[in-house]
Design a protein around this motif. Structure first.
Motif, PDB file in Angstrom:
ATOM      1  N   GLY A  94      36.859 -50.380  50.749  1.00  0.00           N
ATOM      2  CA  GLY A  94      35.422 -50.164  50.652  1.00  0.00           C
ATOM      3  C   GLY A  94      34.992 -49.836  49.236  1.00  0.00           C
ATOM      4  O   GLY A  94      35.705 -50.126  48.262  1.00  0.00           O
ATOM      5  N   LEU A  95      33.824 -49.218  49.164  1.00  0.00           N
ATOM      6  CA  LEU A  95      33.176 -48.982  47.869  1.00  0.00           C
ATOM      7  C   LEU A  95      32.959 -47.475  47.706  1.00  0.00           C
ATOM      8  O   LEU A  95      31.901 -46.957  48.057  1.00  0.00           O
ATOM      9  N   PRO A  96      33.927 -46.753  47.165  1.00  0.00           N
ATOM     10  CA  PRO A  96      33.734 -45.305  46.996  1.00  0.00           C
ATOM     11  C   PRO A  96      32.479 -45.031  46.155  1.00  0.00           C
ATOM     12  O   PRO A  96      32.193 -45.768  45.204  1.00  0.00           O
ATOM     13  N   ALA A  97      31.755 -43.965  46.513  1.00  0.00           N
ATOM     14  CA  ALA A  97      30.461 -43.674  45.868  1.00  0.00           C
ATOM     15  C   ALA A  97      30.584 -43.660  44.346  1.00  0.00           C
ATOM     16  O   ALA A  97      31.515 -43.059  43.796  1.00  0.00           O
ATOM     17  N   GLY A  98      29.663 -44.350  43.706  1.00  0.00           N
ATOM     18  CA  GLY A  98      29.605 -44.332  42.240  1.00  0.00           C
ATOM     19  C   GLY A  98      30.550 -45.299  41.552  1.00  0.00           C
ATOM     20  O   GLY A  98      30.587 -45.355  40.324  1.00  0.00           O
ATOM     21  N   THR A  99      31.320 -46.080  42.317  1.00  0.00           N
ATOM     22  CA  THR A  99      32.344 -46.926  41.679  1.00  0.00           C
ATOM     23  C   THR A  99      31.920 -48.395  41.551  1.00  0.00           C
ATOM     24  O   THR A  99      32.682 -49.188  40.988  1.00  0.00           O
ATOM     25  N   ALA A 100      30.752 -48.753  42.055  1.00  0.00           N
ATOM     26  CA  ALA A 100      30.368 -50.178  42.035  1.00  0.00           C
ATOM     27  C   ALA A 100      30.497 -50.800  40.635  1.00  0.00           C
ATOM     28  O   ALA A 100      31.023 -51.912  40.501  1.00  0.00           O
ATOM     29  N   PRO A 101      30.048 -50.100  39.562  1.00  0.00           N
ATOM     30  CA  PRO A 101      30.177 -50.726  38.221  1.00  0.00           C
ATOM     31  C   PRO A 101      31.644 -51.018  37.849  1.00  0.00           C
ATOM     32  O   PRO A 101      31.905 -51.982  37.123  1.00  0.00           O
ATOM     33  N   ASP A 102      32.572 -50.198  38.349  1.00  0.00           N
ATOM     34  CA  ASP A 102      33.994 -50.457  38.046  1.00  0.00           C
ATOM     35  C   ASP A 102      34.430 -51.795  38.644  1.00  0.00           C
ATOM     36  O   ASP A 102      35.211 -52.539  38.045  1.00  0.00           O
ATOM     37  N   PHE A 103      33.942 -52.066  39.861  1.00  0.00           N
ATOM     38  CA  PHE A 103      34.333 -53.314  40.526  1.00  0.00           C
ATOM     39  C   PHE A 103      33.840 -54.525  39.738  1.00  0.00           C
ATOM     40  O   PHE A 103      34.583 -55.472  39.517  1.00  0.00           O
ATOM     41  N   THR A 104      32.573 -54.470  39.299  1.00  0.00           N
ATOM     42  CA  THR A 104      32.068 -55.640  38.563  1.00  0.00           C
ATOM     43  C   THR A 104      32.728 -55.733  37.186  1.00  0.00           C
ATOM     44  O   THR A 104      33.089 -56.821  36.738  1.00  0.00           O
ATOM     45  N   ALA A 105      32.927 -54.585  36.539  1.00  0.00           N
ATOM     46  CA  ALA A 105      33.505 -54.616  35.184  1.00  0.00           C
ATOM     47  C   ALA A 105      34.891 -55.258  35.197  1.00  0.00           C
ATOM     48  O   ALA A 105      35.274 -55.922  34.237  1.00  0.00           O
ATOM     49  N   HIS A 106      35.624 -55.054  36.268  1.00  0.00           N
ATOM     50  CA  HIS A 106      37.007 -55.567  36.311  1.00  0.00           C
ATOM     51  C   HIS A 106      37.167 -56.757  37.258  1.00  0.00           C
ATOM     52  O   HIS A 106      38.290 -57.147  37.554  1.00  0.00           O
ATOM     53  N   ARG A 107      36.063 -57.285  37.717  1.00  0.00           N
ATOM     54  CA  ARG A 107      36.062 -58.460  38.596  1.00  0.00           C
ATOM     55  C   ARG A 107      36.962 -58.249  39.807  1.00  0.00           C
ATOM     56  O   ARG A 107      37.835 -59.046  40.119  1.00  0.00           O
ATOM     57  N   ILE A 108      36.732 -57.123  40.461  1.00  0.00           N
ATOM     58  CA  ILE A 108      37.467 -56.834  41.698  1.00  0.00           C
ATOM     59  C   ILE A 108      36.476 -56.923  42.846  1.00  0.00           C
ATOM     60  O   ILE A 108      35.362 -56.390  42.764  1.00  0.00           O
ATOM     61  N   LEU A 109      36.862 -57.625  43.909  1.00  0.00           N
ATOM     62  CA  LEU A 109      35.952 -57.812  45.036  1.00  0.00           C
ATOM     63  C   LEU A 109      36.109 -56.652  46.002  1.00  0.00           C
ATOM     64  O   LEU A 109      37.198 -56.454  46.552  1.00  0.00           O
ATOM     65  N   PRO A 110      35.033 -55.903  46.247  1.00  0.00           N
ATOM     66  CA  PRO A 110      35.138 -54.857  47.262  1.00  0.00           C
ATOM     67  C   PRO A 110      35.096 -55.468  48.656  1.00  0.00           C
ATOM     68  O   PRO A 110      34.388 -56.456  48.875  1.00  0.00           O
ATOM     69  N   VAL A 111      35.870 -54.902  49.561  1.00  0.00           N
ATOM     70  CA  VAL A 111      35.708 -55.241  50.977  1.00  0.00           C
ATOM     71  C   VAL A 111      34.749 -54.192  51.527  1.00  0.00           C
ATOM     72  O   VAL A 111      35.077 -53.005  51.576  1.00  0.00           O
ATOM     73  N   LEU A 112      33.540 -54.642  51.892  1.00  0.00           N
ATOM     74  CA  LEU A 112      32.495 -53.723  52.347  1.00  0.00           C
ATOM     75  C   LEU A 112      32.725 -53.444  53.817  1.00  0.00           C
ATOM     76  O   LEU A 112      32.757 -54.369  54.634  1.00  0.00           O
ATOM     77  N   ASN A 113      32.909 -52.164  54.154  1.00  0.00           N
ATOM     78  CA  ASN A 113      33.363 -51.821  55.501  1.00  0.00           C
ATOM     79  C   ASN A 113      32.269 -51.309  56.426  1.00  0.00           C
ATOM     80  O   ASN A 113      32.487 -51.236  57.633  1.00  0.00           O
ATOM     81  N   HIS A 114      31.133 -50.895  55.860  1.00  0.00           N
ATOM     82  CA  HIS A 114      30.064 -50.371  56.720  1.00  0.00           C
ATOM     83  C   HIS A 114      28.723 -50.630  56.031  1.00  0.00           C
ATOM     84  O   HIS A 114      28.682 -51.070  54.864  1.00  0.00           O
TER      85      HIS A 114
END
Ligand SMILES: Cc1ncc(COP(=O)(O)O)c(C=O)c1O
Length: 378
Positions: A94-114
């Motif tokens: 999932g997407l731990p709070a506040g970490t969304a920019p880390d995912f885009t910066a490193h081109r990692i796809l979050p699996v959105l769980n809820h």
């Protein structure tokens, strides 16, 4: 501090873990061919199930794997560092709070769980002014991660919640894939129905065992983990996968017991009259499970020797009374995991599953990687 040169690391090691990257690649290739035209990802969470992301990911990438799956963001970063630029890296947690920019910066796809994950990703996409790719997990019976039935209804009832979310894959996960369970077809039905109500995107359903339930389970992307590393994905039948690891540990000492005596902590094993006990340099601190006490077997030149007494932190004692003295000389190596004792057998002796044996493989082992053979030139 002096910097005196050290002896050969192999000579100093208590145990040697040999990892056959060629076997890992052969296992992935076998599954890739089985599921084609679906794509075959590689689940490499928990440090590639203990085998080592830094070596496993490049080997699989060289064989053509382009989607890698982990459980947590920092694992994804470790994969990103060694994966080809074009590879996809999915983080299941999932997407731990506040970490969304880390995912885009490193081109990692979050699996959105809820729905909260979806809303956070949507907000991030809005802030970035562009749609952002993600995978969405629908729970079809695990009751662990993923959108439950209520959340699915809410999403279907208001698809604007997906604006800015570029859903690359709808995924779900099987609860009983390694069994012939009614749950498998139930989850298949629920997944088909769920994706039929959602905007068109690729779909991912099967883990290692799920792949062996047939093409209906393959969809567009399969996510094998354990089978890549040699765990049997079809426990009711013989193992179609190749073993990938071998563990040998050093025999430290041999004790001749010539009167009734006990062995190890808690004095749980008693040598009745005469016997010979060998002590080996591996213990539960290395992931040689304490539950193997009095249940496991090691192999000395191919001959089984039972673990007697308790497995301790750094040592295991085995009964070698039936072996000639020259077969059990201190300094030699004995097989703990290998052709005589595959991972699944060690696991069942220890009352667990192959996954736990692999992901517990210790940090103290001296690791030897065997590279895959070079690709054949057409
Ligand atoms: C969501 C998900 N997909 C795939 C896998 C891989 O499963 P297996 O190792 O059984 O192939 C796992 C492992 O736990 C998982 O959690």
């Amino acid at each position: 501090m002096t910097s005196a040169p050290l002896s050969d690391p192999l000579a100093r090691a208590g145990a040697v873990l040999t990892i056959d990257l060629g076997a890992v690649v052969a296992n992935w290739t076998q599954l890739r061919d089985r599921v084609a035209p679906a794509e075959c990802a590689a689940v490499v969470k928990a440090n590639a199930y203990g085998l080592g992301v830094q070596r496993v990911v490049p080997a699989l990438a060289a064989a053509g794997c382009r989607t890698f799956v982990v459980a947590q963001f920092d694992e994804a970063l470790a994969v990103r560092a060694v994966a080809p630029t074009e590879a996809r890296v999915l983080s299941l947690g999932g997407l731990p709070a506040g970490t969304a920019p880390d995912f885009t910066a490193h081109r990692i796809l979050p699996v959105l769980n809820h729905l909260g994950d979806i809303a956070a990703w949507q907000a991030h996409a809005k802030a970035q002014g562009t749609a952002l790719p993600a995978v969405v997990h629908i729970d079809t019976g695990m009751n662990r991660l993923g959108l439950g039935p209520d959340e699915l209804d809410t999403l279907v009832g208001d698809l604007s919640r997906l604006e800015g979310v570029d859903v690359q894959v709808w995924m779900t996960h099987l609860a009983c894939a390694d069994e012939d369970s009614v749950m498998n077809s139930q989850q298949l039905g629920r997944f088909r129905s769920a994706i039929g109500r959602l905007p068109t995107a690729k779909a991912s359903f099967a883990n290692s065992s799920g792949i062996f339930h047939g093409t209906a389970f393959h969809f567009d992307l399969v996510r094998p983990g354990c089978a890549l590393y040699g765990v049997n994905p079809t426990p009711a039948a013989s193992n179609p996968m190749r073993d990938t690891i071998r563990l040998d540990a050093r025999l430290l000492q041999v004790r001749n017991v010539d009167s009734p005596m006990t062995v190890g902590y808690g004095a749980t094993h008693r040598v009745a009259a005469r016997g010979k006990i060998a002590t080996i340099a591996v213990g539960y601190a290395d992931g040689y499970l304490r539950s193997l006490s009095g249940r496991g077997h090691v192999f000395v030149n191919g001959v089984a020797a039972p673990v007697v007494g308790r497995v301790s932190m750094d040592l295991v004692t085995v009964d070698v009374s039936h072996l000639p003295d020259e077969a059990v000389t201190p300094g030699g190596l004995v097989e703990l995991i290998g052709p005589n004792r595959p991972v699944d057998t060690v696991a069942s002796e220890g009352g667990t599953i192959g996954y736990e044996i692999l992901t517990s493989l210790g940090a103290r082992y001296h690791r030897v990687y065997r590279d895959p053979p070079p690709p054949e030139v057409a």
